[in-house]
Structures are given as C-alpha cells and as structure tokens.
Design a protein around this motif. Structure first.
Motif, PDB file in Angstrom:
ATOM      1  N   UNK A  56     -12.081 -50.955  59.121  1.00  0.00           N
ATOM      2  CA  UNK A  56     -11.221 -51.675  59.537  1.00  0.00           C
ATOM      3  C   UNK A  56      -9.746 -50.704  59.276  1.00  0.00           C
ATOM      4  N   UNK A  57     -10.428 -50.231  57.196  1.00  0.00           N
ATOM      5  CA  UNK A  57      -8.687 -48.964  57.287  1.00  0.00           C
ATOM      6  C   UNK A  57      -9.797 -47.895  56.862  1.00  0.00           C
ATOM      7  N   UNK A  58      -9.007 -46.769  57.039  1.00  0.00           N
ATOM      8  CA  UNK A  58      -9.759 -45.121  56.741  1.00  0.00           C
ATOM      9  C   UNK A  58      -8.635 -44.968  55.730  1.00  0.00           C
ATOM     10  N   UNK A  59      -8.589 -44.575  54.479  1.00  0.00           N
ATOM     11  CA  UNK A  59      -7.340 -43.564  53.166  1.00  0.00           C
ATOM     12  C   UNK A  59      -8.133 -42.510  53.000  1.00  0.00           C
ATOM     13  N   UNK A  60      -7.312 -41.523  53.754  1.00  0.00           N
ATOM     14  CA  UNK A  60      -7.898 -40.460  53.842  1.00  0.00           C
ATOM     15  C   UNK A  60      -8.096 -39.790  52.735  1.00  0.00           C
ATOM     16  N   UNK A  61      -9.043 -38.425  52.453  1.00  0.00           N
ATOM     17  CA  UNK A  61      -9.147 -37.723  50.717  1.00  0.00           C
ATOM     18  C   UNK A  61      -7.525 -37.477  50.446  1.00  0.00           C
ATOM     19  N   UNK A  62      -7.483 -36.888  49.492  1.00  0.00           N
ATOM     20  CA  UNK A  62      -6.054 -36.993  48.531  1.00  0.00           C
ATOM     21  C   UNK A  62      -5.443 -36.016  49.080  1.00  0.00           C
ATOM     22  N   UNK A  63      -4.030 -35.812  49.165  1.00  0.00           N
ATOM     23  CA  UNK A  63      -3.149 -34.761  50.099  1.00  0.00           C
ATOM     24  C   UNK A  63      -2.091 -34.411  49.203  1.00  0.00           C
ATOM     25  N   UNK A  64      -1.283 -32.834  49.113  1.00  0.00           N
ATOM     26  CA  UNK A  64      -0.530 -33.028  48.002  1.00  0.00           C
ATOM     27  C   UNK A  64       1.010 -32.520  48.447  1.00  0.00           C
ATOM     28  N   UNK A  65       1.930 -33.240  47.562  1.00  0.00           N
ATOM     29  CA  UNK A  65       2.973 -33.809  48.122  1.00  0.00           C
ATOM     30  C   UNK A  65       3.604 -32.207  47.997  1.00  0.00           C
ATOM     31  N   UNK A  66       3.123 -31.679  46.568  1.00  0.00           N
ATOM     32  CA  UNK A  66       3.877 -30.674  46.183  1.00  0.00           C
ATOM     33  C   UNK A  66       3.203 -28.887  45.668  1.00  0.00           C
ATOM     34  N   UNK A  67       3.631 -28.641  45.978  1.00  0.00           N
ATOM     35  CA  UNK A  67       3.169 -27.158  45.720  1.00  0.00           C
ATOM     36  C   UNK A  67       4.114 -25.836  45.042  1.00  0.00           C
ATOM     37  N   UNK A  68       4.989 -26.979  44.092  1.00  0.00           N
ATOM     38  CA  UNK A  68       5.462 -25.566  43.390  1.00  0.00           C
ATOM     39  C   UNK A  68       5.231 -25.736  41.952  1.00  0.00           C
ATOM     40  N   UNK A  69       5.573 -26.784  41.587  1.00  0.00           N
ATOM     41  CA  UNK A  69       5.472 -27.675  40.632  1.00  0.00           C
ATOM     42  C   UNK A  69       3.588 -27.216  40.153  1.00  0.00           C
ATOM     43  N   UNK A 124      -5.966 -19.312  38.901  1.00  0.00           N
ATOM     44  CA  UNK A 124      -5.184 -18.434  37.850  1.00  0.00           C
ATOM     45  C   UNK A 124      -3.009 -19.168  38.050  1.00  0.00           C
ATOM     46  N   UNK A 125      -3.217 -20.510  37.725  1.00  0.00           N
ATOM     47  CA  UNK A 125      -1.673 -21.129  38.142  1.00  0.00           C
ATOM     48  C   UNK A 125      -2.094 -21.670  36.728  1.00  0.00           C
ATOM     49  N   UNK A 126      -0.721 -22.018  35.665  1.00  0.00           N
ATOM     50  CA  UNK A 126      -1.135 -22.607  34.382  1.00  0.00           C
ATOM     51  C   UNK A 126      -1.266 -24.107  35.239  1.00  0.00           C
ATOM     52  N   UNK A 148      13.590 -32.557  35.764  1.00  0.00           N
ATOM     53  CA  UNK A 148      14.334 -31.549  37.663  1.00  0.00           C
ATOM     54  C   UNK A 148      13.021 -31.435  38.290  1.00  0.00           C
ATOM     55  N   UNK A 149      11.940 -30.763  37.965  1.00  0.00           N
ATOM     56  CA  UNK A 149      10.649 -30.531  38.654  1.00  0.00           C
ATOM     57  C   UNK A 149       9.679 -32.057  38.668  1.00  0.00           C
ATOM     58  N   UNK A 150      10.041 -33.407  37.862  1.00  0.00           N
ATOM     59  CA  UNK A 150       9.642 -35.012  38.274  1.00  0.00           C
ATOM     60  C   UNK A 150      10.660 -35.519  39.465  1.00  0.00           C
ATOM     61  N   UNK A 151      12.397 -35.046  39.990  1.00  0.00           N
ATOM     62  CA  UNK A 151      12.568 -35.452  40.640  1.00  0.00           C
ATOM     63  C   UNK A 151      12.186 -34.356  41.680  1.00  0.00           C
ATOM     64  N   UNK A 152      11.397 -33.572  41.724  1.00  0.00           N
ATOM     65  CA  UNK A 152      11.946 -32.384  43.011  1.00  0.00           C
ATOM     66  C   UNK A 152      10.395 -33.356  43.572  1.00  0.00           C
ATOM     67  N   UNK A 153       9.050 -33.426  42.643  1.00  0.00           N
ATOM     68  CA  UNK A 153       8.226 -34.349  43.396  1.00  0.00           C
ATOM     69  C   UNK A 153       8.352 -35.730  43.680  1.00  0.00           C
ATOM     70  N   UNK A 154       9.241 -36.518  43.522  1.00  0.00           N
ATOM     71  CA  UNK A 154       9.919 -37.986  43.370  1.00  0.00           C
ATOM     72  C   UNK A 154      10.184 -37.679  45.248  1.00  0.00           C
TER      73      UNK A 154
END
Length: 664
Positions: A56-69, A124-126, A148-154
């Motif tokens: 009935x309901x398909x929930x996709x796997x995870x997608x990322x909204x942020x690729x900078x932080x 190699x990303x921290x 600022x990074x939190x606000x950006x992700x929101x």
C-alpha cells in the motif's frame, strides 16, 4: 474467506489514505541513483515492482538533502536538492508508475549520518556530529557542526520536500530520530554536549527535528504528510557497545522514559506518523535484526507509542509472519506493518497474502548477506534469496528458443533454484536428490530454533517445484551411466559439499556439526567444537541454549575470522552471544588428540587437557564435484553449481543457479 482481511483495510497518515496496512520499509537505496541524484532505471523498477506486488505504501530508501556539510560522494544515493530538475524528471516517472497500482509513495529524506557514516560511503570527507565525539567505525573525532550549517540543512529539507511534492510523492519520511543518525545524535545527550539552543534540555536537543517538520509544512502545506523514523530506546551500554536481548544494563542512549516524552513533543511539532523501531549503530543488531533476534521484536515499543501519541504508528522488524501482523493490527499494537527484507525476498508478498496463497511467499532468512552486508561493504542493495531484487530488468526471465530437458543432480538450494527458473522459462527440469527431502545443507543449518527460516526456505522450494510440476526424484543417487543414457539436453551438477573431517584417535565420539545439528548424533552434556567459524558458533549457541556445556577451540586469534557474516549486525551479535550464553572460547589453539574422553589442545606454550563427552568438527566443507569430473568431457552442455563448484553461502548458491538456469 481470507482471514487476513483486516490487513487490507485502508489507513491514513495525516490526510493521505493508504489502501492497506502494508508499507515497504525504507532500506538504503545504494545502486538505485543516477549520476545526478535522480533515480536510475533499477530504482524505478525496484520500487514499482513492490507497488505492483500489492504494497500500500512505498517508502523509499534514504535520500540526502545536504551534500555540503556532509559530502556523500554523488551518486551514492538519490538527492532531491542536487539537481532538482533531474530528480523530478526521474522520480516523476517512478511515482506515476507506482500510483498506477493504487499505491502511495513517500520519499525518505536524511539530515545526514554524522558519527555513524559507513566508511565505504564516507570517502575522504571528515565526519560531522553535534559535538566532537568518537566516530562509530573509525578512530576519528567528528567535527562539531555549526549553527549556520544546521540552518542550511533545515532549509534544504524544505527544498527537498518541495521538490518531492513536485515529483509526485504523496509525503515524506524524515530520517531520523532513530538509530543514532545525525538528527538523533542531536536528540541524545550522550552525543550532544552543546551549550547553545541545540543542546541541553530535551526540547533544545529536539529543536533540529522540530525546525525540519515546521520548514516542510511551511513549504508544502499542512496537509502534506511528514512521517518520522523514530526509536524510543537506544540499547547503548557505551560507545560502540550495545546490549543484548534480556541483558541488564544502564541505558546511556535514550531510555523509554525520555522516549515517551520525546514522542509527545515530536508529534506536537507536527509529525504525522512514527515509524517505530529501537536500537542504534552502537547496538546495530537491534536496528537491523539478524536471525538471532526474535520475530516482531519492535512490537512492545510500537504499542508503547500507540498508547502515547495519536498518530499513525508503523511497526517493522521481522514482521513477516502474517498471523503476527494480523494480531498486531487487531490488538492495537500498531496501525501499519512495515516489511523491508521480506519485500526484498518477495515483492508479491502482499498480493499472495490477499489471494490466500501465503505458502508461495518466498521467505527472508535474515542473513543480511544480500542487503545490509552488501550496503555496508559494497554500497549496493540486493537480496540473498531473490536474485532479481534491485535488478528487475537486468535479471528478468529470458524467453527460450527451444524447450530442453535438463537433468539436475542434487536437490540443495542451487539445484532447487535452477529447477525453479528453468520451469518458469518453459524448460523441463528433472531433479534427482539422494536424500529423502529437498534442501541440502539448509536442513542441518536450519535445525537451531533461530534458523527456522532456513527450513522455511527449503519447504518453499519444495512447494514451488510442486506447483510448477517439476519432476523430483528423492532417495535417488545417479550414476555417470544413467546420465549419459538419459537423452537430456543439458546437465546441472549441484551435488553440494561434505564436511571436512580428520581423525583425533577415539573417533567414535567425534562428530560433524551437521550430524549433531540434524539430531543424528548425541554430543552428550559436555562438548568441544573445533572451529569458530559461522557454523561452529551457531552450533555452539544452539547447544548452549539446550543446556549443554560448550567450548569452542579456534586456531586463529578470534572467532568468525573466516566466513563470518558480511553484515556487522549479524557478526557482532553472534560474537557477543557466545560468552553471554556461557560458551568458553579458546583461540590460537590447535587440537592434538582425543582419547578416553580427554581432548588435548595445544596453545602457544602449553598443552591443555579438556574432559568432554564428544568433539564436534566444524572446520569447513569440501566441494563434492566427483560426478562432474567424471562427466566433464562426456557431455556437451554441463554446468557445475552451488557448493559443488565452490563452497560459499546460500546467496551465491541461489545467484549462480539463477544466472546459469536463466541462460540455458
């Protein structure tokens, strides 16, 4: 009458009505994204196939909204904010196909992994985290994320949800105040040591999660559903140290008291559903339960949430037993049943249940070899028992040009899978099995109570081959001459493997693990298992649960060093269960002899004498390929499959058999 009719009643998440009580649980969509963060054809086909199967309901796997932080190395997973035009273009095709089957689809969106990023995905990303804390897998300290990074992700959550709505998604699910991901790390004081408005009180620690749902509702409207993956309990004893079922411990993550309070707050912030589980990356066997966890393990926690808040409660976690699922809906444990791995194993699970054909549902065996293990190590999602999962078009059944009679020698998992595929394609497979039942090593392997699904898989194959009218000859050992005189067009040799054995002196009380597991030999009250691989450890656990005194002797410096489970949830839980169940382990040790009930074991600087009723050999298997070697130069079309080709696991036996049988 179908007794499961209640599972097919509609349910709402917010104002979104779903046709039945089944959801596809979100699982990492590794390998399902294109280079620009859209869904590739594999992803579109994979999700559509589960909708076609009745979910009935398909929930996709995870997608990322942020690729900078937190850089994820595109195209690791889909991303609605990386290239919104490409995302809408590809996702719209997918959602339109899903809607054709009267199913709904939610996009799962992540705020990031933080300290739990799997190293193969990190590059190699921290790593980042709410505070400078230890990484889960790496010996690194995470960098503290800025306001600022939190606000950006929101903001990107709002952007991503808006793009998802444009792409035809019916809602979104936030990933997550669960399992110890980045938003959950903010919510848990063990990880969050901040002194600003995102740290301290529970309300402050949940501020990140609150701002996310408020931003999405502001951008997409109050009627656009926002679900939340939520764990009311973490099962963390300490960093990188999780609790086992039934173990007494002090919770250092989120305890149930705070879990209840947090749930009330999160719903008050605007979340329309709680998709409930428990656990964390520090106790991974709770979040990704292996066969050593009981079925339906999240039910008590889902019920707690159902009694705490007035939104739709979804419950996953080995819920593949339809009777258990029905009971959970009927007694108010939850509102929806979420199936992850069971829908990898059989995309038609829901339709089969609806049409009174539950015996034909292919069982998940909770091995996690094809799913979480491959995600963890190879960044790809598949299924051990279903070679078509996430490869629906690439591994589609091929049409045949000419019907062939194919002799299959061996009715283990490889032989059965080959017969199934050949019959579905229109060939005439004939199976010869020397024992009195199909299943091969599934039978002794499935003897422990926690391996019941191995037996279920053997029974499933027997049922399916009967449905397909495949000729199966049991108690039939076949000779080279019989094969040469059979007039078969093709031969498959799937004669399996045999346990490796060696003499210790008094061999009347030296048994193979297979014989002990199958009940052919009685090991007595005290036994020593030679070999600490997967079979040895599972045999030890089974015997210890039956009250036996068990010692494992392993030549290497640790158990499960060879042929251990691919997924850390399985290997780490089994490794912890061994001492927890009173099983003694002696590593860097080699057996010398066994006589008069005394086993001599050589360690680095001494020889120990262990008194025991028996010795169990679990030192691996060897290929049984003698029949193939007899026929190799006598038969034009001959194939060697399963353990007879190379001793491996259930997954490779099934996958190799599918590949070969699909091209005959």
């Amino acid at each position: 009458m179908n007794k499961y009719k209640k599972l097919f009643e509609p349910v709402k998440i917010g104002k979104c009505e779903i046709k039945n009580r089944f959801a596809l649980a979100p699982m990492g969509p590794l390998g399902l994204a294109d280079s620009e963060g859209g869904f590739n054809q594999r992803g579109i086909d994979y999700y559509t196939e589960r909708a076609k199967g009745g979910t009935g309901l398909i929930i996709t796997g995870v997608t990322f909204v942020d690729n900078e932080v937190e850089e994820h190395g595109m195209p690791n997973c889909p991303c609605p904010t990386h290239n919104p035009v490409q995302f809408v273009r590809t996702a719209r095709e997918m959602t339109e196909r899903i809607h054709a089957y009267n199913a709904k689809v939610f996009l799962q969106m992540s705020g990031g992994f933080g300290r739990v990023t799997i190293p193969t995905n990190l590059g190699e990303f921290p790593p980042v985290a709410p505070s400078p804390i230890q990484h889960r897998w790496l010996d690194k300290t995470c960098r503290e994320i800025t306001i600022d990074e939190i606000k950006s992700i929101v903001k990107k959550f709002g952007d991503g949800a808006y793009t998802a709505k444009r792409a035809g998604f019916d809602g979104v699910q936030i990933h997550a105040v669960h399992e110890g991901y980045l938003i959950d790390q903010f919510a848990i004081s063990l990880f969050n040591h901040r002194t600003d408005e995102y740290g301290g009180s529970l309300e402050n620690r949940l501020r990140f999660a609150r701002e996310i749902v408020e931003e999405i509702k502001n951008r997409c409207g109050e009627d656009f559903p926002v679900a939340l993956r939520y764990s009311p309990k973490s099962f963390i004893k300490d960093l990188r140290d999780g609790a086992l079922p039934g173990e007494e411990f002090v919770e250092k993550g989120r305890d149930l008291e705070e879990g209840i309070e947090a749930a009330k707050l999160l719903v008050s912030y605007g979340y329309d559903s709680l998709d409930t589980d428990v656990g964390s990356y520090d106790s991974w066997w709770w979040s990704h339960p292996p066969m050593y966890q009981e079925k339906g393990l999240y039910r008590p926690y889902a019920k707690l949430m159902k009694d705490t808040v007035d939104v739709t409660i979804i419950c996953a976690g080995r819920m593949d037993d339809p009777d258990m699922a029905l009971e959970a809906i009927e007694n108010g444990t939850c509102d929806m049943i979420s199936l992850g791995r069971p829908l990898l194993a059989d995309p038609d699970y829901v339709n089969k249940l609806r049409s009174n054909n539950s015996k034909s549902i292919r069982p998940c065996i909770s091995c996690q070899e094809g799913c979480m293990g491959r995600i963890q190590h190879y960044s790809m999602l598949n299924c051990a028992v279903n070679p078509q999962a996430c490869k629906e078009k690439d591994n589609a059944l091929l049409p045949i040009l000419k019907k062939k009679k194919v002799l299959i020698i061996g009715g283990g998992v490889a032989g059965c899978e080959a017969a199934r595929v050949l019959a579905l394609r229109g060939h005439e497979p004939v199976v010869y099995e020397k024992s009195d039942r199909l299943g091969g090593n599934l039978i002794p392997g499935g003897a422990p109570e926690f391996k019941e699904d191995d037996i279920a898989l053997a029974n499933w194959y027997a049922h399916i081959l009967e449905q397909l009218n495949v000729e199966v000859n049991l108690n039939s050992e076949v000779t080279k001459e019989q094969i040469l005189n059979s007039a078969a067009d093709s031969i498959i040799i799937a004669t399996g493997s045999t346990p490796k054995v060696f003499s210790l002196g008094d061999d009347n009380k030296v048994f193979t693990a297979a014989d002990v597991l199958a009940g052919k030999k009685d090991c007595g009250n005290t036994t020593v298992i030679i070999g600490g691989g997967l079979v040895g450890c599972e045999t030890a656990l089974d015997l210890a649960k039956k009250g036996k005194k068990v010692i494992i002797v392993e030549a290497l410096n640790k158990i499960l060093a060879l042929n251990g489970p691919l997924c850390s949830a399985n290997s780490e839980m089994l490794e912890r269960l061994i001492p927890y169940n009173g099983i003694e382990v002696r590593t860097n040790s080699k057996v010398k002899s066994y006589k008069d009930g005394i086993l001599e074991v050589e360690t680095e600087n001494r020889i120990d004498k262990i008194q025991c009723d028996s010795v169990i050999l679990s030192v691996g298997y060897k290929e049984e390929d003698s029949l193939y070697k007899e026929l190799e130069f006598e038969v034009p079309e001959i194939h060697l499959l399963g353990d007879a080709r190379k001793v491996a696991n259930i997954m490779y036996a099934i996958w190799d058999a599918y590949e070969v049988a699909n091209h005959i």
